[in-house]
Design a protein around this motif. Structure first.
Motif, PDB file in Angstrom:
ATOM      1  N   UNK A   1       3.044   9.518 -11.656  1.00 28.59           N
ATOM      2  CA  UNK A   1       3.034   8.473 -11.143  1.00 28.59           C
ATOM      3  C   UNK A   1       2.224   8.356  -9.705  1.00 28.59           C
ATOM      4  N   UNK A   2       2.435   7.116  -8.410  1.00 31.00           N
ATOM      5  CA  UNK A   2       2.241   7.838  -7.250  1.00 31.00           C
ATOM      6  C   UNK A   2       2.829   8.537  -6.316  1.00 31.00           C
ATOM      7  N   UNK A   3       2.123   8.760  -5.081  1.00 34.03           N
ATOM      8  CA  UNK A   3       2.600   9.601  -3.808  1.00 34.03           C
ATOM      9  C   UNK A   3       4.454   8.583  -3.237  1.00 34.03           C
ATOM     10  N   UNK A   4       5.038   9.388  -2.503  1.00 32.33           N
ATOM     11  CA  UNK A   4       6.365   9.456  -2.411  1.00 32.33           C
ATOM     12  C   UNK A   4       6.441   7.651  -1.707  1.00 32.33           C
ATOM     13  N   UNK A   5       5.550   7.308  -1.063  1.00 29.72           N
ATOM     14  CA  UNK A   5       5.456   5.948   0.256  1.00 29.72           C
ATOM     15  C   UNK A   5       5.532   4.846  -1.394  1.00 29.72           C
ATOM     16  N   UNK A   6       4.631   5.058  -2.098  1.00 32.58           N
ATOM     17  CA  UNK A   6       4.057   3.999  -3.503  1.00 32.58           C
ATOM     18  C   UNK A   6       5.122   3.949  -3.996  1.00 32.58           C
ATOM     19  N   UNK A   7       5.404   5.684  -4.226  1.00 30.02           N
ATOM     20  CA  UNK A   7       6.595   5.552  -5.288  1.00 30.02           C
ATOM     21  C   UNK A   7       7.689   4.676  -5.271  1.00 30.02           C
ATOM     22  N   UNK A   8       8.408   4.187  -4.448  1.00 27.20           N
ATOM     23  CA  UNK A   8       9.674   4.062  -4.050  1.00 27.20           C
ATOM     24  C   UNK A   8       8.942   2.343  -3.848  1.00 27.20           C
ATOM     25  N   UNK A   9       8.179   1.770  -3.685  1.00 26.34           N
ATOM     26  CA  UNK A   9       7.272   0.136  -3.938  1.00 26.34           C
ATOM     27  C   UNK A   9       7.792  -0.245  -5.479  1.00 26.34           C
ATOM     28  N   UNK A  10       7.392   1.401  -5.924  1.00 24.94           N
ATOM     29  CA  UNK A  10       6.543   0.919  -7.701  1.00 24.94           C
ATOM     30  C   UNK A  10       8.313   1.066  -8.295  1.00 24.94           C
ATOM     31  N   UNK A  11       9.699   1.460  -8.043  1.00 30.92           N
ATOM     32  CA  UNK A  11      10.823   1.558  -8.269  1.00 30.92           C
ATOM     33  C   UNK A  11      12.054   0.325  -8.398  1.00 30.92           C
ATOM     34  N   UNK A  12      11.656   0.138  -6.308  1.00 35.27           N
ATOM     35  CA  UNK A  12      11.878  -0.820  -6.486  1.00 35.27           C
ATOM     36  C   UNK A  12      11.341  -2.564  -6.597  1.00 35.27           C
ATOM     37  N   UNK A  13      10.963  -2.656  -7.216  1.00 32.15           N
ATOM     38  CA  UNK A  13       9.774  -3.825  -7.904  1.00 32.15           C
ATOM     39  C   UNK A  13      10.807  -4.120  -8.515  1.00 32.15           C
ATOM     40  N   UNK A  14      11.345  -4.181 -10.117  1.00 32.19           N
ATOM     41  CA  UNK A  14      12.474  -4.656 -10.997  1.00 32.19           C
ATOM     42  C   UNK A  14      13.311  -5.858 -10.299  1.00 32.19           C
ATOM     43  N   UNK A  15      14.343  -4.574  -9.054  1.00 28.16           N
ATOM     44  CA  UNK A  15      14.775  -5.360  -8.380  1.00 28.16           C
ATOM     45  C   UNK A  15      15.023  -6.137  -7.848  1.00 28.16           C
ATOM     46  N   UNK A  16      13.705  -6.278  -7.032  1.00 29.79           N
ATOM     47  CA  UNK A  16      13.622  -7.396  -5.862  1.00 29.79           C
ATOM     48  C   UNK A  16      13.101  -8.816  -6.991  1.00 29.79           C
TER      49      UNK A  16
END
Length: 284
Positions: free
Chosen positions: A138-153
């Motif tokens: 998967x993505x590096x740390x910063x982008x990773x959080x954006x990835x898994x936050x997307x469904x809730x957002x």
């Protein structure tokens, strides 16, 4: 049906792509089939593993282990074709200039498409995936959080209708510890360690996810090993040992269990993968 999805992340340069293929080798066996996926736009594995072009269509690496490269566009196209059944309808709705523009700028849609594919099997959405486990580089740390936050957002922005329901379902499976496992790679260096601790704590706070943490490229040396070296070499290696000791202490103070991965003295991809796979068999 996919029973488990593994997301591998870490600061850039920590070795997450190599670890992803090692983890995929570790899980693959005569009784378990595994799909290794990379989300990078430019394939790491094509050159590293000396493979032909990697695409969305899985390519066999060895028995019970395939590799694929996922893009948001491919994931969205596959899911849309599965629903619409007819490719001409897909082209009518999704391959016109207006739709393409909207898809490119829609916030979170790319991340949602990737995670929708990852969770499609337990949600029974889209084409079946004939694998027991999937390992995602998967993505590096910063982008990773954006990835898994997307469904809730997305579910907050669009709480009703098919999009809202799909987003909530994806988010629920992301938070399900029986399905989703996050693996964080770090090096025994100040910045990777601090980013890894922060990510570990954020995942636990927001998603109740307890990530597995791996301290990579550990020398395995002790002070006694340095006695016959030159003073310059001793000073250099003592700095490495001190950094390793400090990293262990920081992780322990943060209450984080971790697995150490050895520094392997080889540049051969096959050797690296085999040695680290054997190490995981002992450590996990």
């Amino acid at each position: 049906m996919v029973k488990k999805a593994h997301l591998i992340t870490g600061k850039g340069g920590t070795g997450k792509s190599l670890f992803s293929v090692v983890l995929a080798h570790y899980f693959s066996s005569e009784t378990q089939s595994v799909l290794l996926c990379e989300l990078s736009e430019h394939s790491f594995y094509k050159d590293y593993l000396n493979l032909p072009e990697i695409s969305y269509k899985p390519l066999a690496l060895k028995p019970h282990l395939d590799i694929s490269q996922w893009s948001p566009e491919d994931c969205l196209k596959e899911y849309s074709l599965h629903l619409l059944k007819i490719e001409s309808l897909y082209r009518l709705f999704f391959e016109n200039a207006i739709s393409k523009s909207l898809i490119q700028v829609a916030p979170g849609l790319h991340e949602l498409a990737l995670l929708g594919k990852m969770t499609s099997s337990p949600r029974k959405q889209g084409p079946p995936m004939p694998y027991d486990q999937i390992v995602i580089d998967s993505y590096s740390t910063g982008h990773f959080l954006s990835l898994i936050r997307a469904p809730a957002a997305m579910s907050e922005a669009i709480p009703f209708g098919p999009m809202g329901e799909q987003s909530k379902s994806i988010d629920a499976w992301l938070r399900n510890p029986d399905f989703t496992q996050v693996h964080i790679l770090t090096l025994p260096e100040e910045l990777p360690i601090s980013e890894s601790i922060e990510l570990f704590q954020q995942l636990k706070k927001e998603f109740n996810i307890k990530a597995k943490v791996y301290l990579n490229k550990i020398s395995g040396l002790t002070s006694d090993d340095l006695t016959e070296l030159t003073q310059e070499a001793q000073d250099s290696l003592q700095n490495i040992l001190a950094s390793e000791a400090k990293s262990r202490l920081q992780l322990k103070k943060a209450g984080i269990d971790f697995i150490e991965l050895p520094l392997v003295a080889s540049l051969q991809s096959e050797t690296l993968i085999n040695v680290l796979t054997e190490h995981l068999k002992v450590s996990l």
